[in-house]
Design an enzyme around this catalytic site. Structure first.
Site, mmCIF file in Angstrom:
data_model
loop_
_atom_site.group_PDB
_atom_site.id
_atom_site.type_symbol
_atom_site.label_atom_id
_atom_site.label_comp_id
_atom_site.label_asym_id
_atom_site.label_seq_id
_atom_site.Cartn_x
_atom_site.Cartn_y
_atom_site.Cartn_z
ATOM 1 N N SER A 92 4.039 -2.502 9.710
ATOM 2 C CA SER A 92 4.112 -3.877 10.201
ATOM 3 C C SER A 92 2.896 -4.678 9.711
ATOM 4 O O SER A 92 2.623 -4.710 8.517
ATOM 5 C CB SER A 92 4.232 -3.863 11.731
ATOM 6 O OG SER A 92 4.624 -5.108 12.207
ATOM 7 N N HIS B 269 12.685 -2.536 14.077
ATOM 8 C CA HIS B 269 11.342 -2.585 13.495
ATOM 9 C C HIS B 269 10.401 -1.522 14.071
ATOM 10 O O HIS B 269 9.649 -0.878 13.348
ATOM 11 C CB HIS B 269 10.766 -3.990 13.726
ATOM 12 C CG HIS B 269 9.355 -4.140 13.254
ATOM 13 N ND1 HIS B 269 9.026 -4.098 11.922
ATOM 14 C CD2 HIS B 269 8.194 -4.324 13.925
ATOM 15 C CE1 HIS B 269 7.718 -4.249 11.787
ATOM 16 N NE2 HIS B 269 7.192 -4.381 12.987
ATOM 17 N N ASP B 270 10.423 -1.344 15.387
ATOM 18 C CA ASP B 270 9.503 -0.394 16.029
ATOM 19 C C ASP B 270 9.815 1.066 15.693
ATOM 20 O O ASP B 270 9.103 1.969 16.170
ATOM 21 C CB ASP B 270 9.480 -0.589 17.549
ATOM 22 C CG ASP B 270 8.335 -1.492 17.999
ATOM 23 O OD1 ASP B 270 7.489 -1.842 17.151
ATOM 24 O OD2 ASP B 270 8.288 -1.855 19.196
ATOM 25 N N ARG C 264 5.245 -12.046 24.587
ATOM 26 C CA ARG C 264 5.536 -10.642 24.277
ATOM 27 C C ARG C 264 7.033 -10.343 24.409
ATOM 28 O O ARG C 264 7.600 -9.610 23.606
ATOM 29 C CB ARG C 264 4.734 -9.726 25.195
ATOM 30 C CG ARG C 264 4.963 -8.247 24.949
ATOM 31 C CD ARG C 264 4.576 -7.837 23.532
ATOM 32 N NE ARG C 264 4.498 -6.384 23.390
ATOM 33 C CZ ARG C 264 4.161 -5.766 22.266
ATOM 34 N NH1 ARG C 264 3.890 -6.471 21.180
ATOM 35 N NH2 ARG C 264 4.092 -4.464 22.193
ATOM 36 N N ASP D 261 15.812 -2.744 10.765
ATOM 37 C CA ASP D 261 14.663 -3.648 10.958
ATOM 38 C C ASP D 261 15.037 -5.026 10.421
ATOM 39 O O ASP D 261 15.111 -5.241 9.215
ATOM 40 C CB ASP D 261 13.449 -3.081 10.198
ATOM 41 C CG ASP D 261 12.183 -3.930 10.368
ATOM 42 O OD1 ASP D 261 12.254 -5.027 10.963
ATOM 43 O OD2 ASP D 261 11.119 -3.483 9.895
#
Ligand SMILES: CC(=O)SCCNC(=O)CCNC(=O)[C@H](O)C(C)(C)COP(=O)(O)OP(=O)(O)OC[C@H]1O[C@@H](n2cnc3c(N)ncnc32)[C@H](O)[C@@H]1OP(=O)(O)O
Ligand SMILES: N[C@@H](CCO)C(=O)O
Length: 388
Positions: free
Chosen positions: A157, A364-365, A227, A331
């Site tokens: 990232s 993505h994570d 967040r 992602d």
């Protein structure tokens, strides 16, 4: 070498280091930072010819605790799946360094640290930062540590942005770069999501133009909402459907409240609501709102091709660094197409580059989660370098 004072006098290598480097560190914005505080962790030992240094770069809300427990949350290191004894990045073989980026809030210079000119926290007076500035600060740390060349730089990232920037800024100082779930520029969609988060923070009456440190009454609601919005981009639709679907949340008080602790009848009816609220609220305990503003802006301005008339290949021209890129098929924040674009640019620049797209339901994570294939690729890439 830069003059420095270390918080652990003569012991430069070990856990929980913090060093104050006199600098000055020239920044892309035209200002200079002096002194420069850098908080970092190391694992393993530097070998005699100083050829085994591996830099791990962290993502937006990451920190230096890559393989040791977080001092606030008590959670294990964020990349212990990849870093540790018997893992692809192994302290028995590698000298591993992970430094908190400048602008962040875990000990390195940032909006919450003290401005030497005023004796109070910088807040919004902290200079504008870029990803390149973060990398230059890391290079300053390596000057201090007496390390000329890195065996490898690795990041996911925003960490990948730094890993990709290292050979561009220091072509002779890094032998291999591993760039995972990352990008060479922020897209309009990336910027858009960050802008929602920043607006949420600045709309919080507790933000007070960033001057909230004195009484500790932080813009918790704004940061939590920022967040929550960002966290959606770190997941995938399939992953969310599998994990939560349309299932309702059992009411247990805290999970039903909104980020201010009240619900006004709008409870967290669905599990996904409750999950996002939890992610938002718990984030506030470990992160600073002003750091979030500064780092997201640095990411938004990141565009490696921009100083080269928009031609990405020119950024890598003449590099001797070996590259490996890894993307994840779900992602949508930094999609596979972007990694392919980088690989094409590297090929056009004559660089040695390999690329793998991995399959994962986690979006993505995925780079932070269990992924044996990722470990195998990282291990193979690093070992191939060691055998040369
Ligand atoms: C390199 C770096 O960037 S480091 C920084 C990365 N770290 C982070 O971003 C931390 C926050 N992010 C996360 O937790 C990320 O989701 C990951 C990828 C790191 C972890 O993913 P997973 O292990 O799948 O955890 P998951 O996303 O399910 O979250 C688990 C948490 O949600 C909570 N949770 C799960 N379902 C619900 C629900 N229905 N209601 C409320 N809370 C819930 C769990 O209790 C757990 O809480 P805890 O973290 O306080 O123990
Ligand atoms: N979830 C990670 C990745 C963001 O890019 C973080 O919060 O830093």
């Amino acid at each position: 070498m830069a003059s420095a004072s270390a918080s652990h006098s003569d012991a430069r290598f070990g856990l929980d280091r913090r060093v104050t480097l006199l600098g000055p560190l020239p920044l892309d914005c035209g200002a200079a930072l002096a002194p420069v505080e850098i908080a970092y962790e190391t694992y393993g030992s530097l070998n005699a010819d100083k050829s085994n240094a591996v830099l791990i770069c962290h993502a937006l809300t990451g920190d230096q605790y890559v393989a040791s427990s977080h001092p606030i949350t008590g959670k294990p290191g964020w990349w212990m799946r990849l870093v540790g004894t018997g893992k692809p990045v192994d302290p028995a073989r590698d000298f591993i360094i992970c430094a908190n980026v400048i602008g962040s809030c875990m000990g390195s210079s940032g909006p919450a640290t003290v401005n030497p000119a005023t004796g109070t926290p910088w807040g919004m007076d902290f200079p504008v930062l870029s990803i390149a500035d973060m990398v230059r600060a890391q290079a300053l740390l390596f000057d201090y540590l007496g390390i000329g060349t890195l065996a490898a730089v690795i990041g996911g990232s925003m960490g990948g942005m730094q890993a990709l920037s290292w050979p561009v800024l220091y072509p002779d100082r890094v032998r291999a770069a591993l760039v995972i779930a990352s990008t060479a520029r922020h897209s309009a969609q990336n910027i858009a999501f960050h802008e929602v988060g920043r607006q949420a923070i600045m709309a919080d009456p507790r933000w007070r133009k960033g001057a909230y440190y004195a009484d500790g009454d932080v813009p918790a609601s704004g940061l939590a909402v920022a967040r929550m919005a960002a966290h959606i981009t770190y997941l995938s639709e399939a992953g969310l459907t599998e994990k939560f679907g349309r299932r309702l949340q059992a009411r247990d008080g805290a999970a039903g409240a909104d980020c201010d602790g009240s619900s006004f009848g709008f409870d967290a009816d669905f599990q996904i609501q409750s999950y996002l609220r939890h992610q938002g609220i718990s984030f506030v305990d470990r992160f600073d709102a002003n750091s979030y503003l500064y780092i997201t802006r640095a990411m938004d301005y990141y565009d490696l091709a921009q100083p080269h008339d928009g031609v990405l290949a020119r950024a890598f021209m003449g590099t001797k660094t070996r590259f490996c890129l890894i993307s994840f098929d779900t992602d949508w924040l930094y999609p596979t197409a972007e990694s392919r674009r980088i690989v094409h640019a590297l090929n056009a620049a004559g660089a040695e580059a390999s690329f793998v797209e991995l399959s994962s339901p986690f979006g993505h994570d995925a780079f932070l989660l269990e992924c044996p294939e990722m470990n195998r690729i990282v291990d193979g890439f690093l070992r191939a370098g060691a055998n040369r």
